[in-house]
Design a protein around this motif. Structure first.
Motif, PDB file in Angstrom:
ATOM      1  N   LEU A   1     -35.557  21.511 -39.733  1.00 39.97           N
ATOM      2  CA  LEU A   1     -34.928  23.013 -40.287  1.00 39.97           C
ATOM      3  C   LEU A   1     -33.909  23.066 -41.466  1.00 39.97           C
ATOM      4  O   LEU A   1     -33.312  21.544 -42.366  1.00 39.97           O
ATOM      5  CB  LEU A   1     -34.257  22.785 -38.703  1.00 39.97           C
ATOM      6  N   ALA A   2     -34.056  23.356 -42.164  1.00 37.32           N
ATOM      7  CA  ALA A   2     -33.995  23.242 -44.230  1.00 37.32           C
ATOM      8  C   ALA A   2     -33.598  24.922 -44.110  1.00 37.32           C
ATOM      9  O   ALA A   2     -33.832  25.246 -44.791  1.00 37.32           O
ATOM     10  CB  ALA A   2     -35.099  22.731 -44.620  1.00 37.32           C
ATOM     11  N   THR A   3     -32.917  25.331 -43.426  1.00 35.80           N
ATOM     12  CA  THR A   3     -32.220  26.661 -43.677  1.00 35.80           C
ATOM     13  C   THR A   3     -30.762  27.119 -44.423  1.00 35.80           C
ATOM     14  O   THR A   3     -30.683  27.947 -44.746  1.00 35.80           O
ATOM     15  CB  THR A   3     -32.126  27.765 -42.428  1.00 35.80           C
ATOM     16  N   GLY A   4     -29.774  25.567 -45.016  1.00 36.92           N
ATOM     17  CA  GLY A   4     -28.957  26.733 -45.445  1.00 36.92           C
ATOM     18  C   GLY A   4     -27.711  26.208 -44.650  1.00 36.92           C
ATOM     19  O   GLY A   4     -27.566  26.144 -43.460  1.00 36.92           O
ATOM     20  N   ALA A   5     -27.201  27.533 -45.744  1.00 34.14           N
ATOM     21  CA  ALA A   5     -25.707  27.893 -45.082  1.00 34.14           C
ATOM     22  C   ALA A   5     -26.034  28.822 -43.511  1.00 34.14           C
ATOM     23  O   ALA A   5     -25.263  29.257 -42.512  1.00 34.14           O
ATOM     24  CB  ALA A   5     -25.619  28.703 -45.499  1.00 34.14           C
ATOM     25  N   TRP A   6     -27.657  28.933 -42.957  1.00 36.78           N
ATOM     26  CA  TRP A   6     -27.651  29.503 -41.592  1.00 36.78           C
ATOM     27  C   TRP A   6     -27.932  28.592 -40.807  1.00 36.78           C
ATOM     28  O   TRP A   6     -28.329  28.919 -39.664  1.00 36.78           O
ATOM     29  CB  TRP A   6     -28.825  30.577 -42.739  1.00 36.78           C
ATOM     30  N   ALA A   7     -27.700  27.043 -41.265  1.00 32.86           N
ATOM     31  CA  ALA A   7     -28.531  26.520 -39.979  1.00 32.86           C
ATOM     32  C   ALA A   7     -28.245  26.633 -38.462  1.00 32.86           C
ATOM     33  O   ALA A   7     -28.110  26.600 -37.539  1.00 32.86           O
ATOM     34  CB  ALA A   7     -28.243  24.806 -40.245  1.00 32.86           C
ATOM     35  N   GLU A   8     -26.164  27.291 -38.554  1.00 34.20           N
ATOM     36  CA  GLU A   8     -25.749  26.396 -37.219  1.00 34.20           C
ATOM     37  C   GLU A   8     -26.612  27.945 -36.267  1.00 34.20           C
ATOM     38  O   GLU A   8     -26.117  28.096 -35.143  1.00 34.20           O
ATOM     39  CB  GLU A   8     -24.391  27.079 -37.327  1.00 34.20           C
ATOM     40  N   GLU A   9     -26.657  28.943 -36.935  1.00 29.17           N
ATOM     41  CA  GLU A   9     -27.823  30.093 -36.353  1.00 29.17           C
ATOM     42  C   GLU A   9     -28.900  30.043 -35.112  1.00 29.17           C
ATOM     43  O   GLU A   9     -28.933  29.960 -34.322  1.00 29.17           O
ATOM     44  CB  GLU A   9     -27.953  31.349 -36.795  1.00 29.17           C
ATOM     45  N   LEU A  10     -29.466  28.961 -35.384  1.00 28.75           N
ATOM     46  CA  LEU A  10     -30.608  27.869 -34.600  1.00 28.75           C
ATOM     47  C   LEU A  10     -29.600  26.178 -34.079  1.00 28.75           C
ATOM     48  O   LEU A  10     -30.848  26.678 -33.246  1.00 28.75           O
ATOM     49  CB  LEU A  10     -32.016  27.574 -35.352  1.00 28.75           C
TER      50      LEU A  10
END
Length: 384
Positions: A228-237
């Motif tokens: 998981l390398a989604t940066g600022a959007w990590a918390e959504e997942l």
């Protein structure tokens, strides 16, 4: 279709992870997915692209120093143009600010970090357009602007084009046989029991659980390991699984200038071979600016951490008023050459900050590796 590794996120973090995994395990079937239509179109595209090796944290120093050497290897040995320029970092400080940093500066020098100390005469010689004293200036007194007594210059710092870095990793990953699917949004991580018993309601609390891929808007993608390398959007997942990503998003803005009145900032002497303004941090408000040699432009930003809320925005926008009625007044006191100069371009992105110790995170979970919180990594004045 199953994969050995699924990487969610096609920015610098995602593609660098995919590249190094594929290089280390060439037989593994690795897929990168991203919600955008091409590489690095999230916060990577909005990055300032500045780098330095000056950190109080030993971890951040080692990460940064080795990465800078890697940039040089990619450009010089592998032949990829990253627009790498070593213009350095320059902190402008009052005597009191410099004194408060004395302990941490000593620690960094013991680690071998190169730092030049410039007195105010040397600072003025290198930056003749800079105002270091304000005399009876009432506005400067009202804003409590610090005088400039000392400069700290770190030569192992400069600029790199973040988009080109990302495209290097993408092209090398594909050359090694990796797969990419753009315009594919991960909606949730798939959690499965190990082993699966085929009983409705799995996984139960008494079963071992692991991430087994992701449900996307194009269908479910199964994988033995998910990165998981989604940066600022990590918390959504991560939040639906009860995983704390140790990351908070915060908007940062960049203002770009190209004006003949700023020409002297590309004719400096005594700092770098390009004669260009290093990434320069003013003594007040966290304002920083740098020269982009490739475009003959000046980039300006501000680390306005205290007072700016943590908030995730899908498409953050720069606020012209933030420059005109805020940063401008401090900037023009220190550098009057910016008087009446307006930005020709501006944009905003999001820092993905480890709010505990500002250190990037690589953390394993069952079936998953989380890679994130990589921006805002450390401060010059924070001891490890």
């Amino acid at each position: 279709m199953g994969y050995d590794v699924l990487v969610i996120g096609g920015g610098v973090l995602g593609f660098s992870s995919a590249y190094h995994l594929k290089q280390a395990h060439p037989d593994k079937k690795i897929l990168v997915i991203d919600k955008n239509s091409g590489p690095g179109q999230g916060n990577t595209a909005k990055s300032e692209g500045a780098f330095r090796n000056v950190f109080a944290s030993q971890t951040n120093y080692m990460l940064a120093d080795s990465t800078i050497d890697w940039f040089g290897h990619v450009e010089n040995e592998l032949g990829y143009d990253l627009r790498l320029t070593y213009i350095g970092y320059l902190w402008l400080l009052s005597e009191a600010q410099h004194e408060r940093l004395s302990g941490v500066l000593s620690l960094m020098r013991k680690r071998g970090i190169e730092l030049r100390t410039l007195n105010k005469e040397e600072v003025h010689s290198c930056l003749p357009d800079l105002v270091t004293r304000f005399g009876d200036d009432e506005d400067a007194e009202l804003m409590e602007l610090e005088p400039i007594d000392v400069g700290l210059y770190a030569p192992k710092g400069g600029n790199v084009d973040a988009d080109m870095v990302c495209r290097f990793y993408e092209s090398e990953f594909l050359r090694l046989g990796g797969e990419v699917k753009y315009s594919t949004r991960a909606k949730r991580l798939v959690l499965r029991s190990e082993p699966e018993l085929g009983i409705p309601g799995e996984p139960f609390v008494w079963q071992n659980k692991a991430v087994a891929g992701a449900e996307t808007d194009k269908g479910t993608i199964e994988a033995d390991t998910t990165v998981l390398a989604t940066g600022a959007w990590a918390e959504e997942l991560t939040s639906p699984l009860g995983i704390d990503p140790m990351m908070r998003p915060k908007k940062r803005q960049l203002f770009i200038f190209k004006d003949d009145r700023l020409g002297n900032l590309f004719k400096l002497k005594g700092l770098n071979k390009e004669g260009a303004l290093p990434l320069t941090i003013l003594p007040k408000c966290g304002i920083y600016l740098k020269a982009d040699v490739s475009e003959s432009s000046i980039w300006l930003g501000c680390a306005d951490n205290f007072g700016r809320k943590f908030h995730l925005e899908e498409e953050p926008e720069a606020e012209e008023d933030y420059y005109v009625n805020n940063l401008y007044h401090v900037l023009t006191k220190y550098l009057p050459c910016f008087s009446d100069v307006r930005p020709m371009n501006m944009w905003a992105g999001q820092y993905a900050i480890n709010s505990q110790d500002l250190t990037p995170i690589v953390a394993p979970f069952p079936g998953m590796i989380y890679v994130g919180a990589a921006s805002g990594s450390g401060k010059i004045g924070r001891a490890s």
